[in-house]
Design an enzyme around this catalytic site. Structure first.
Site, PDB file in Angstrom:
ATOM      1  N   SER A 292       0.813  -1.207   0.000  1.00  0.00           N
ATOM      2  CA  SER A 292       0.000   0.000   0.000  1.00  0.00           C
ATOM      3  C   SER A 292       0.855   1.269   0.000  1.00  0.00           C
ATOM      4  O   SER A 292       1.565   1.534  -0.962  1.00  0.00           O
ATOM      5  CB  SER A 292      -0.955  -0.046   1.202  1.00  0.00           C
ATOM      6  OG  SER A 292      -1.865   1.013   1.174  1.00  0.00           O
ATOM      7  N   ASP A 303      10.385   5.200  -9.912  1.00  0.00           N
ATOM      8  CA  ASP A 303       9.993   5.742 -11.217  1.00  0.00           C
ATOM      9  C   ASP A 303      10.629   7.086 -11.510  1.00  0.00           C
ATOM     10  O   ASP A 303      10.834   7.442 -12.676  1.00  0.00           O
ATOM     11  CB  ASP A 303       8.471   5.860 -11.288  1.00  0.00           C
ATOM     12  CG  ASP A 303       7.797   4.508 -11.464  1.00  0.00           C
ATOM     13  OD1 ASP A 303       8.508   3.485 -11.410  1.00  0.00           O
ATOM     14  OD2 ASP A 303       6.561   4.474 -11.646  1.00  0.00           O
ATOM     15  N   LYS A 317      -0.396  -4.182  -3.458  1.00  0.00           N
ATOM     16  CA  LYS A 317      -1.724  -3.633  -3.142  1.00  0.00           C
ATOM     17  C   LYS A 317      -1.851  -2.252  -3.782  1.00  0.00           C
ATOM     18  O   LYS A 317      -1.244  -1.291  -3.322  1.00  0.00           O
ATOM     19  CB  LYS A 317      -1.943  -3.528  -1.636  1.00  0.00           C
ATOM     20  CG  LYS A 317      -3.317  -2.971  -1.270  1.00  0.00           C
ATOM     21  CD  LYS A 317      -3.487  -2.818   0.231  1.00  0.00           C
ATOM     22  CE  LYS A 317      -4.864  -2.266   0.576  1.00  0.00           C
ATOM     23  NZ  LYS A 317      -5.087  -0.898   0.092  1.00  0.00           N
TER      24      LYS A 317
END
Length: 561
Positions: A292, A303, A317
């Site tokens: 999460s 990223d 998740k």
């Protein structure tokens, strides 16, 4: 006039019904029809069923089943469980300020919160609670939930606690005035070496970001120039806390995460450029227990090519829940959107609506498939995406680390597995601590206590204890697993005597995930790594290093009240 008003009301109802049917399709009718059927069913059961039925209990059982048919993370929380479900992520709760475990139908005080209500009246670690408010509290009725019910309570209320102290027979009585007990998200902050700071974050709660700033200020005073953020076994929490934390490390206008759902328009979360640590070399540690909000942070760092991610693939998740309360105090956490990392990947692992068994057993499946031991066993079900400098990353099932560190099988035996899974090591460590508390409490540092324990042959003492409690002594296996057993046993004793930060620091001494992080800094491979601010481009293949020796144990058996 009354007749005219009544006629207007009737005409209004007819017109409203007409427009509802023609402009809303049948959807509203279907929902009304479904809810009417449920209401009618409950009414019929209450009115005509052969036996008396508790309708509230029936509803409590039915709602979870309805939500389970949607996705694995939409859940119902009954009114009595709401406080416990939300306490972990709040900054504090009202209680007496002790950590406890239940052993042999008795509450043992594991630790006392410094300057908390229990500490102020003189309750100590090692005390056994035998009565609450003048009534005996031992035996089969002693459960976690019952202990929490009796010890927790509104601020400024009083509770009388009777304890037996080690070496004494007489019961001591303490009257404790309940108060606010802080719940910390950051549970370890220290220097790994002269240049590298370390921060362990166990969840993302209301106070995670301010706690992070305090931790960074503390490390700044010690002169850190590299940083490791440990999110292993961090199951997540509040989205906003993860966004605030990511903002501290990213340049202005970098996308951190975005959410989008059928009824939730896309919402972007971007950095504002005010973070004070945009240039520090950074490593983030994750494993299969990181989920999460942990994945939001790790995904944003990966990223944006801002940090090197080390460990094992995260949980996966990528669903966002909204909390909705019912008038009776119960609530549901309903999935309303998915979140996406900056490259556009949703890292939610696959699931089948209404069939959660495979989803719940996913980690076991990964283990059996060999993913914990080999990076080549990782199965990516989603498409490939690319980071800001073109590195390949994957969606559809967690964050895959840049550097993979497999779980160690060296020294692992069936004896060690049974010793850990049965709870015998935890029981032994607690009894050993209790019997030697005066001596063990005299050490001022974790290092001194660890050196002392290494000379006490705790493995042999454990083997004798285990043999008397159902685990047959296996000398060859014990010899093979000696290093693992000693680390596990001694770590639990250190935790019992000191605190969680000392426990974590001790385990990190021989942790190859930590060694991998230090190696990244030594080689200058952490992002950013060049003076001009342009990170060194990495190839798409993840690296693999040596193996972790000490398995991390779940701390959930300790309860805070």
């Amino acid at each position: 006039m009354p007749l005219l008003m009544a006629l207007c009301v009737v005409i209004g109802i007819i017109i409203g019904t007409f427009y509802t049917n023609h402009f809303s399709g049948n959807r509203l009718n279907i929902i009304n029809s479904g809810s009417n059927r449920l209401n009618n069913l409950l009414h019929i059961i209450d009115d005509q069923y052969v036996d008396k039925v508790n309708i509230d209990s029936l509803v409590d059982m039915a709602i979870p089943q309805i939500l389970a048919d949607l996705d694995p993370h939409s859940v119902y929380i009954s009114a009595k469980d709401v406080q416990q479900a939300t306490d972990d992520l709040k900054g504090s709760f009202s209680g007496v300020g002790i950590e406890f475990v239940i052993r042999e139908d008795t509450i043992h005080v594991q630790g006392v919160i410094k300057n908390g209500p229990a500490d102020q009246v003189g309750i100590r670690a090692g005390d056994k609670i035998v009565s609450v408010d003048g009534k005996p509290f031992v035996g089969k009725k002693v459960t976690n939930s019952e202990a929490m019910r009796r010890l927790k309570g509104p601020k400024d209320t009083k509770v009388k606690i009777g304890v037996i102290r080690y070496g004494e027979k007489k019961v001591r009585q303490f009257t404790v005035t309940r108060g606010d007990i802080p719940q910390k998200s950051v549970n370890a902050v220290y220097m790994l070496d002269d240049e590298t700071g370390y921060i362990k974050i166990k969840n993302f709660g209301e106070n995670t970001y301010p706690e992070l700033l305090i931790a960074l200020a503390r490390l700044s005073q010690e002169g850190f120039s590299n940083l490791v953020i440990d999110l292993r076994d961090n199951t997540g929490g509040y989205l906003q806390s993860a966004v605030q934390m990511a903002n501290e490390f990213l340049p202005k206008d970098r996308l951190i995460v975005y959410t989008e759902g059928r009824k939730s328009p896309r919402q972007d979360y971007k950095s504002d450029g005010r973070g004070s640590y945009q240039r520090i070399p950074l490593v983030v540690l994750i494993n299969e227990g990181s989920a999460s909000a942990s994945e939001i942070f790790a995904g944003a760092m990966q990223d944006n090519d801002r940090a090197t991610i080390i460990g094992r693939r995260s949980f996966g998740k990528g669903l966002v829940q909204q909390q909705l309360e019912f008038p009776d105090g119960s609530m549901i956490r309903l999935t309303v959107a998915r979140y996406y990392t900056p490259s556009g990947r949703c890292i939610q692992k696959p699931y089948t609506a209404g069939d959660n068994q495979d989803y719940e057993e996913d980690l076991l499946t990964r283990y059996q498939h060999g993913e914990f031991f080999s990076q080549d066993s990782i199965r990516h079900t989603g498409p490939a995406y690319h980071t800001s400098i073109g590195r390949t990353v994957y969606g559809g099932g967690g964050i895959t680390p840049d550097i993979f560190v497999p779980e160690d099988t060296l020294g692992m035996t069936s004896y060690f597995k049974e010793a850990t899974m049965s709870g015998l090591i935890l029981q032994f460590a607690f009894k050993y601590t209790d019997a030697n508390r005066p001596k063990l409490s005299g050490f001022e540092s974790m290092t001194e206590l660890a050196d002392y324990l290494e000379k006490q042959n705790t493995v042999d003492k454990f083997a004798s204890y285990a043999d008397k409690n159902g685990l047959k002594r296996r000398n060859l296996m014990i010899r093979k697993s000696h290093g693992l057993l000693e680390r596990f046993i001694n770590s639990r004793i250190i935790y019992n005597i000191m605190d969680e930060e000392d426990w974590i620091e001790y385990l990190n001494l021989d942790d190859n995930v930590i060694k991998a992080a230090l190696g990244v800094f030594e080689r200058g491979e952490a992002f950013p790594s060049k003076p001009d601010g342009k990170p060194k481009k990495k190839n798409d293949k993840t690296a693999m290093i040596g193996e972790m020796r000490i398995p991390r144990t779940n701390m959930n058996y300790i309860t805070l009240a």
